[in-house]
Design a protein around this motif. Structure first.
Motif, PDB file in Angstrom:
ATOM      1  N   MET A   1      11.447  -8.893   6.528  1.00  0.00           N
ATOM      2  CA  MET A   1      11.107  -9.977   5.838  1.00  0.00           C
ATOM      3  C   MET A   1      11.944 -10.878   6.382  1.00  0.00           C
ATOM      4  O   MET A   1      13.414 -10.776   6.822  1.00  0.00           O
ATOM      5  CB  MET A   1      11.675  -8.847   5.241  1.00  0.00           C
ATOM      6  CG  MET A   1      11.904  -9.749   3.769  1.00  0.00           C
ATOM      7  SD  MET A   1      12.863  -8.686   2.832  1.00  0.00           S
ATOM      8  CE  MET A   1      11.469  -7.304   2.066  1.00  0.00           C
ATOM      9  N   LEU A 134      11.017  -7.010 -12.081  1.00  0.00           N
ATOM     10  CA  LEU A 134      10.914  -6.464 -11.514  1.00  0.00           C
ATOM     11  C   LEU A 134      10.708  -4.252 -11.267  1.00  0.00           C
ATOM     12  O   LEU A 134      11.015  -4.345 -12.565  1.00  0.00           O
ATOM     13  CB  LEU A 134      13.029  -6.130 -10.530  1.00  0.00           C
ATOM     14  CG  LEU A 134      13.889  -7.469  -9.795  1.00  0.00           C
ATOM     15  CD1 LEU A 134      15.052  -7.209  -9.343  1.00  0.00           C
ATOM     16  CD2 LEU A 134      12.541  -7.636  -9.534  1.00  0.00           C
ATOM     17  N   GLU A 136      10.246  -2.593  -9.156  1.00  0.00           N
ATOM     18  CA  GLU A 136      10.216  -1.296  -8.575  1.00  0.00           C
ATOM     19  C   GLU A 136      11.345  -1.513  -6.858  1.00  0.00           C
ATOM     20  O   GLU A 136      11.577  -2.710  -6.967  1.00  0.00           O
ATOM     21  CB  GLU A 136       8.251  -0.857  -6.927  1.00  0.00           C
ATOM     22  CG  GLU A 136       8.619   0.488  -6.192  1.00  0.00           C
ATOM     23  CD  GLU A 136       7.946   0.209  -5.199  1.00  0.00           C
ATOM     24  OE1 GLU A 136       7.585   0.854  -4.171  1.00  0.00           O
ATOM     25  OE2 GLU A 136       6.162  -0.364  -6.120  1.00  0.00           O
ATOM     26  N   THR A 137      12.630  -0.370  -7.061  1.00  0.00           N
ATOM     27  CA  THR A 137      12.731  -0.694  -6.291  1.00  0.00           C
ATOM     28  C   THR A 137      13.239   0.718  -4.867  1.00  0.00           C
ATOM     29  O   THR A 137      12.378   1.965  -5.670  1.00  0.00           O
ATOM     30  CB  THR A 137      14.683  -0.416  -7.033  1.00  0.00           C
ATOM     31  OG1 THR A 137      14.618   0.904  -6.960  1.00  0.00           O
ATOM     32  CG2 THR A 137      14.850  -1.850  -8.176  1.00  0.00           C
ATOM     33  N   VAL A 145      15.653  -2.682  -1.255  1.00  0.00           N
ATOM     34  CA  VAL A 145      14.281  -3.711  -1.213  1.00  0.00           C
ATOM     35  C   VAL A 145      13.299  -3.987  -2.827  1.00  0.00           C
ATOM     36  O   VAL A 145      13.260  -2.758  -3.885  1.00  0.00           O
ATOM     37  CB  VAL A 145      12.835  -3.721   0.006  1.00  0.00           C
ATOM     38  CG1 VAL A 145      11.737  -3.874  -0.173  1.00  0.00           C
ATOM     39  CG2 VAL A 145      13.770  -3.458   1.640  1.00  0.00           C
ATOM     40  N   ARG A 147      10.255  -5.052  -5.760  1.00  0.00           N
ATOM     41  CA  ARG A 147       8.920  -5.685  -6.033  1.00  0.00           C
ATOM     42  C   ARG A 147       8.974  -6.451  -7.332  1.00  0.00           C
ATOM     43  O   ARG A 147       9.691  -5.470  -7.770  1.00  0.00           O
ATOM     44  CB  ARG A 147       8.054  -4.437  -5.796  1.00  0.00           C
ATOM     45  CG  ARG A 147       6.515  -5.588  -5.783  1.00  0.00           C
ATOM     46  CD  ARG A 147       5.382  -3.795  -5.121  1.00  0.00           C
ATOM     47  NE  ARG A 147       5.412  -2.946  -5.987  1.00  0.00           N
ATOM     48  CZ  ARG A 147       4.797  -2.816  -6.930  1.00  0.00           C
ATOM     49  NH1 ARG A 147       3.799  -4.087  -7.847  1.00  0.00           N
ATOM     50  NH2 ARG A 147       4.262  -2.480  -7.773  1.00  0.00           N
ATOM     51  N   SER A 148       8.552  -7.520  -7.589  1.00  0.00           N
ATOM     52  CA  SER A 148       8.061  -7.832  -8.571  1.00  0.00           C
ATOM     53  C   SER A 148       7.005  -7.482  -9.068  1.00  0.00           C
ATOM     54  O   SER A 148       5.691  -6.880  -8.958  1.00  0.00           O
ATOM     55  CB  SER A 148       8.098  -9.614  -8.925  1.00  0.00           C
ATOM     56  OG  SER A 148       7.112  -9.685  -8.841  1.00  0.00           O
ATOM     57  N   ARG A 153       7.460  -9.959  -2.905  1.00  0.00           N
ATOM     58  CA  ARG A 153       8.397  -8.287  -2.326  1.00  0.00           C
ATOM     59  C   ARG A 153      10.008  -9.766  -1.839  1.00  0.00           C
ATOM     60  O   ARG A 153       9.544 -10.700  -1.458  1.00  0.00           O
ATOM     61  CB  ARG A 153       8.230  -7.845  -0.991  1.00  0.00           C
ATOM     62  CG  ARG A 153       7.579  -6.593  -1.959  1.00  0.00           C
ATOM     63  CD  ARG A 153       6.697  -6.266  -0.456  1.00  0.00           C
ATOM     64  NE  ARG A 153       6.721  -5.213   0.582  1.00  0.00           N
ATOM     65  CZ  ARG A 153       7.254  -4.618   0.162  1.00  0.00           C
ATOM     66  NH1 ARG A 153       7.093  -3.880  -1.261  1.00  0.00           N
ATOM     67  NH2 ARG A 153       9.047  -3.604   0.781  1.00  0.00           N
ATOM     68  N   SER A 155      14.813  -8.379  -0.915  1.00  0.00           N
ATOM     69  CA  SER A 155      15.283  -8.071  -0.682  1.00  0.00           C
ATOM     70  C   SER A 155      17.079  -8.473  -1.142  1.00  0.00           C
ATOM     71  O   SER A 155      16.560  -9.461  -1.392  1.00  0.00           O
ATOM     72  CB  SER A 155      15.391  -7.557   0.808  1.00  0.00           C
ATOM     73  OG  SER A 155      16.441  -8.278   1.401  1.00  0.00           O
TER      74      SER A 155
END
Length: 396
Positions: A1, A134, A136-137, A145, A147-148, A153, A155
């Motif tokens: 990343m 957001l 997902e974590t 990490v 995700r929207s 993505r 962190s």
């Protein structure tokens, strides 16, 4: 990343609490991202209901420290008058008895939020993402990490969740039991015009259907006195009130409140929302923390909800600043446990106390009415207790 996607702090929720945390930490020179699901246009629009909160003196000092002038946004509150509509008990809380000139300011929520967003936009280290949330974590040492909903993505060293009571992320990051209590009441909010000036006094009358608060608001463009109304009423009554036209509603309000401010003769648009208590048994997860209404929610009778959240934000920002000084990782359990230890007792006690007061006053039992009157009478003469209540109202 890539480094551009690595952040020192990510905040989910751009309301007053989440935004104030993002601004406070961004001013430390850390890389901060704030995600707000509402669009820029929605956040920048005026609130037709002019919903407002009492920002206590302590919260105002925290906001001033991050560049937000509450005095320029709100109306000063110097005194509170609380009385039992079913008895003779009353309490007068004056700022001067607590060693200060003000208890705080009544601020329109949207205007305060917009001021904080504007300050974030003027910083180099904090970025505000509108119309993005957001979803997902995934904790992955030494970061989390994320995700929207737009597929991005990134962190972070730490994720702070301040999404409100219906927080979608709460269960993902802190899967802990929730205490919930329904009060069977709806809160009705609106701006009202009255004949007499408020003189910077906040009024609260306890009725058997629930508390009725009249909070000092800035005068209108013609200099006519106004106030912010928060009428908490048992749901059947609240629904009847909301179904009334303005004339009938104002008649009911004048009868319920009394003559202290003369006659209420005009009202703006009304909104109603269900009232409940909420408290998470745990505030922290792996590189994640809950704050504000995502962690706790209280009855609005004492006007403490937003101040609890702002104290959360101030405490977390202070702990992050301490970790920076010590060259420590503020996403590690030690820092998060310290945040929980400092904030959980205050928040839980307030949730339970506000719920208890609502139940105590929202009934017409004669024995309880006598007990309430005696308690209010005693408070007026026990100066140490009265001063304690005043300092609590100030958030000090």
């Amino acid at each position: 990343m890539s480094d551009s996607l690595r952040n020192d702090l990510v905040v989910s929720g751009g309301g007053m609490v989440g935004a104030s945390l993002a601004l406070a930490v961004g001013r430390m020179g850390l890389r901060v991202r704030l995600f707000e699901r509402r669009s820029r246009e929605a956040c920048h629009a005026a609130d037709p209901y002019e919903r407002a909160s009492l920002v206590s003196l302590g919260s105002g000092r925290f906001l001033a420290g991050i560049g937000i002038d509450v005095a320029a946004l709100g109306t000063p509150v110097a005194r509170m008058r609380v009385w039992d509509g079913q008895g003779f008990g009353s309490i007068h809380l004056d700022a001067e008895d607590g060693g200060e000139t003000l208890l705080g300011h009544i601020c329109e929520n949207r205007r305060l939020e917009q001021a904080i967003h504007g300050a974030i936009g003027a910083t180099d280290d904090a970025v505000l993402h509108y119309a993005e949330e957001l979803v997902e974590t995934a904790p992955c040492q030494p970061e989390i990490v994320l995700r929207s909903n737009q597929g991005g993505r990134l962190s972070a060293t730490l994720l702070a969740v301040a999404e409100g009571r219906q927080s979608p992320l709460r269960k993902q990051v802190v899967n802990a039991p929730l205490f919930r209590e329904g009060y069977g009441q709806d809160g009705i909010t609106a701006t009202v015009w009255m004949e007499k000036p408020h003189r910077h006094i906040a009024y609260q009358r306890f009725l058997d259907s629930g508390p009725l608060a009249i909070l000092p608001f800035r005068n209108d463009h013609d200099g006519q006195p106004r106030a912010s109304l928060v009428w908490s009423a048992k749901r059947p009554l609240a629904r009847r009130l909301m179904a009334m036209d303005d004339s009938a509603f104002l008649a009911a309000l004048n009868e319920a409140f009394g003559p202290q401010l003369g006659r209420f003769y005009q009202i703006g648009p009304r909104a109603a929302f269900a009232l409940s208590g909420l408290h998470s048994s745990r505030y922290i997860g792996r590189r994640a923390v809950l704050l504000g209404d995502s962690a706790h929610g209280v009855h609005p009778l004492a006007g403490l909800g937003v101040n609890l959240g702002l104290r959360d934000a101030e405490t977390l920002a202070t702990l992050i600043g301490t970790a920076i000084t010590r060259q420590e990782d503020w996403g590690e359990p030690a820092t998060l446990r310290s945040f929980q230890a400092q904030r959980r007792p205050d928040n839980l006690a307030t949730v339970l106390a506000c719920g208890g007061l609502s139940h105590l006053f929202s009934n017409n039992h004669r024995g309880l009415a006598t007990l309430r009157d005696a308690g209010m009478f005693a408070t007026g003469f026990l100066f140490p207790l009265k001063r304690f209540l005043i300092r609590q109202a100030m958030g000090l």
